[in-house]
Design a protein around this motif. Structure first.
Motif, PDB file in Angstrom:
ATOM      1  N   ASP A  12       0.857  -1.186   0.000  1.00 57.10           N
ATOM      2  CA  ASP A  12       0.000   0.000   0.000  1.00 57.10           C
ATOM      3  C   ASP A  12       0.893   1.237   0.000  1.00 57.10           C
ATOM      4  O   ASP A  12       2.077   1.169   0.309  1.00 57.10           O
ATOM      5  N   ASP A  13       0.306   2.387  -0.330  1.00 54.48           N
ATOM      6  CA  ASP A  13       1.121   3.608  -0.325  1.00 54.48           C
ATOM      7  C   ASP A  13       0.883   4.402   0.946  1.00 54.48           C
ATOM      8  O   ASP A  13      -0.068   4.176   1.685  1.00 54.48           O
ATOM      9  N   LEU A  14       1.775   5.337   1.199  1.00 51.07           N
ATOM     10  CA  LEU A  14       1.705   6.134   2.418  1.00 51.07           C
ATOM     11  C   LEU A  14       0.503   7.074   2.447  1.00 51.07           C
ATOM     12  O   LEU A  14      -0.009   7.390   3.517  1.00 51.07           O
ATOM     13  N   THR A  16      -2.461   6.283   1.400  1.00 49.36           N
ATOM     14  CA  THR A  16      -3.533   5.425   1.894  1.00 49.36           C
ATOM     15  C   THR A  16      -3.452   5.321   3.411  1.00 49.36           C
ATOM     16  O   THR A  16      -4.464   5.437   4.108  1.00 49.36           O
ATOM     17  N   ALA A  17      -2.241   5.132   3.915  1.00 49.71           N
ATOM     18  CA  ALA A  17      -2.051   5.043   5.363  1.00 49.71           C
ATOM     19  C   ALA A  17      -2.488   6.331   6.045  1.00 49.71           C
ATOM     20  O   ALA A  17      -3.192   6.295   7.059  1.00 49.71           O
ATOM     21  N   GLU A  18      -2.101   7.475   5.495  1.00 48.56           N
ATOM     22  CA  GLU A  18      -2.483   8.748   6.102  1.00 48.56           C
ATOM     23  C   GLU A  18      -4.004   8.902   6.124  1.00 48.56           C
ATOM     24  O   GLU A  18      -4.578   9.351   7.120  1.00 48.56           O
ATOM     25  N   LEU A  19      -4.662   8.522   5.049  1.00 45.72           N
ATOM     26  CA  LEU A  19      -6.124   8.604   5.011  1.00 45.72           C
ATOM     27  C   LEU A  19      -6.747   7.724   6.096  1.00 45.72           C
ATOM     28  O   LEU A  19      -7.720   8.122   6.742  1.00 45.72           O
ATOM     29  N   LEU A  20      -6.187   6.537   6.310  1.00 46.69           N
ATOM     30  CA  LEU A  20      -6.698   5.650   7.354  1.00 46.69           C
ATOM     31  C   LEU A  20      -6.481   6.238   8.746  1.00 46.69           C
ATOM     32  O   LEU A  20      -7.366   6.165   9.602  1.00 46.69           O
ATOM     33  N   PHE A  21      -5.299   6.824   8.969  1.00 51.46           N
ATOM     34  CA  PHE A  21      -5.033   7.476  10.252  1.00 51.46           C
ATOM     35  C   PHE A  21      -6.092   8.542  10.536  1.00 51.46           C
ATOM     36  O   PHE A  21      -6.654   8.604  11.629  1.00 51.46           O
ATOM     37  N   ASP A  63       2.624  16.564   0.838  1.00 53.25           N
ATOM     38  CA  ASP A  63       2.502  15.209   1.368  1.00 53.25           C
ATOM     39  C   ASP A  63       2.556  14.186   0.245  1.00 53.25           C
ATOM     40  O   ASP A  63       3.270  13.194   0.342  1.00 53.25           O
ATOM     41  N   ALA A  64       1.795  14.417  -0.827  1.00 58.92           N
ATOM     42  CA  ALA A  64       1.778  13.483  -1.951  1.00 58.92           C
ATOM     43  C   ALA A  64       3.174  13.330  -2.534  1.00 58.92           C
ATOM     44  O   ALA A  64       3.617  12.219  -2.830  1.00 58.92           O
ATOM     45  N   ASN A  68       5.325   9.833  -2.072  1.00 61.57           N
ATOM     46  CA  ASN A  68       5.712   9.066  -3.258  1.00 61.57           C
ATOM     47  C   ASN A  68       7.205   8.754  -3.298  1.00 61.57           C
ATOM     48  O   ASN A  68       7.648   7.930  -4.087  1.00 61.57           O
ATOM     49  N   MET A  69       7.964   9.415  -2.424  1.00 62.00           N
ATOM     50  CA  MET A  69       9.406   9.161  -2.364  1.00 62.00           C
ATOM     51  C   MET A  69       9.733   7.953  -1.486  1.00 62.00           C
ATOM     52  O   MET A  69      10.835   7.418  -1.548  1.00 62.00           O
ATOM     53  N   PHE A  70       8.783   7.526  -0.656  1.00 57.96           N
ATOM     54  CA  PHE A  70       9.010   6.433   0.287  1.00 57.96           C
ATOM     55  C   PHE A  70       7.928   5.378   0.148  1.00 57.96           C
ATOM     56  O   PHE A  70       6.833   5.656  -0.311  1.00 57.96           O
ATOM     57  N   THR A  71       8.244   4.180   0.613  1.00 61.49           N
ATOM     58  CA  THR A  71       7.256   3.104   0.671  1.00 61.49           C
ATOM     59  C   THR A  71       6.955   2.804   2.135  1.00 61.49           C
ATOM     60  O   THR A  71       7.736   3.157   3.030  1.00 61.49           O
TER      61      THR A  71
END
Length: 129
Positions: A12-14, A16-21, A63-64, A68-71
């Motif tokens: 998953d991408d970061l 997505t994680a931020e949206l879940l948080f 943020d985007a 996108n620079m990290f997994t």
């Protein structure tokens, strides 16, 4: 312990994680492969890599770009301390305080079954008073 587990996969991408948080108002998300925990991602981890938020006005664009620079695999904690489902409140509290953690994944026969947080412990304490 919460058994309503909000989790992500390492693919998953970061964002997505931020949206879940934000959507679930949580601060820790287990990273799983099926039902097995392979890492832990905290909201603090995201804040550390999105340093640009404090400088630029359009933080969603920044943020985007940064995400996108990290997994997830690069940002998550890989050596996760877990507790068995039969752990006592005292055992959990000792691990959290000794290691300065704020959340512990709960496993049963190697599978993730829940997560216990410092907030869970405080709520438990309040019920006892």
């Amino acid at each position: 312990m919460s058994t309503n587990i909000i989790a992500v996969n390492r693919d998953d991408d970061l964002e997505t994680a931020e949206l879940l948080f934000k959507k679930h108002k949580i601060r820790h998300i287990p990273v799983v492969n099926g039902d097995v925990i392979i890492g832990m991602l905290s909201y603090s981890d995201l804040l550390r890599i999105s340093f640009a938020d404090a400088v630029f006005e359009d933080e969603s664009e920044i943020d985007a770009l940064v995400y996108n620079m990290f997994t997830i695999d690069q940002v998550m904690v890989k050596h996760v301390v877990t507790v068995p489902a039969v752990a006592t409140i005292k055992e959990v509290a000792e691990i959290l305080s000794k290691n300065e953690f704020h959340a512990l994944p709960v496993v049963d026969e190697g599978n993730l079954v829940g997560i216990v947080t410092t907030t869970d412990l405080i709520n438990y304490l309040l019920k006892q008073l």
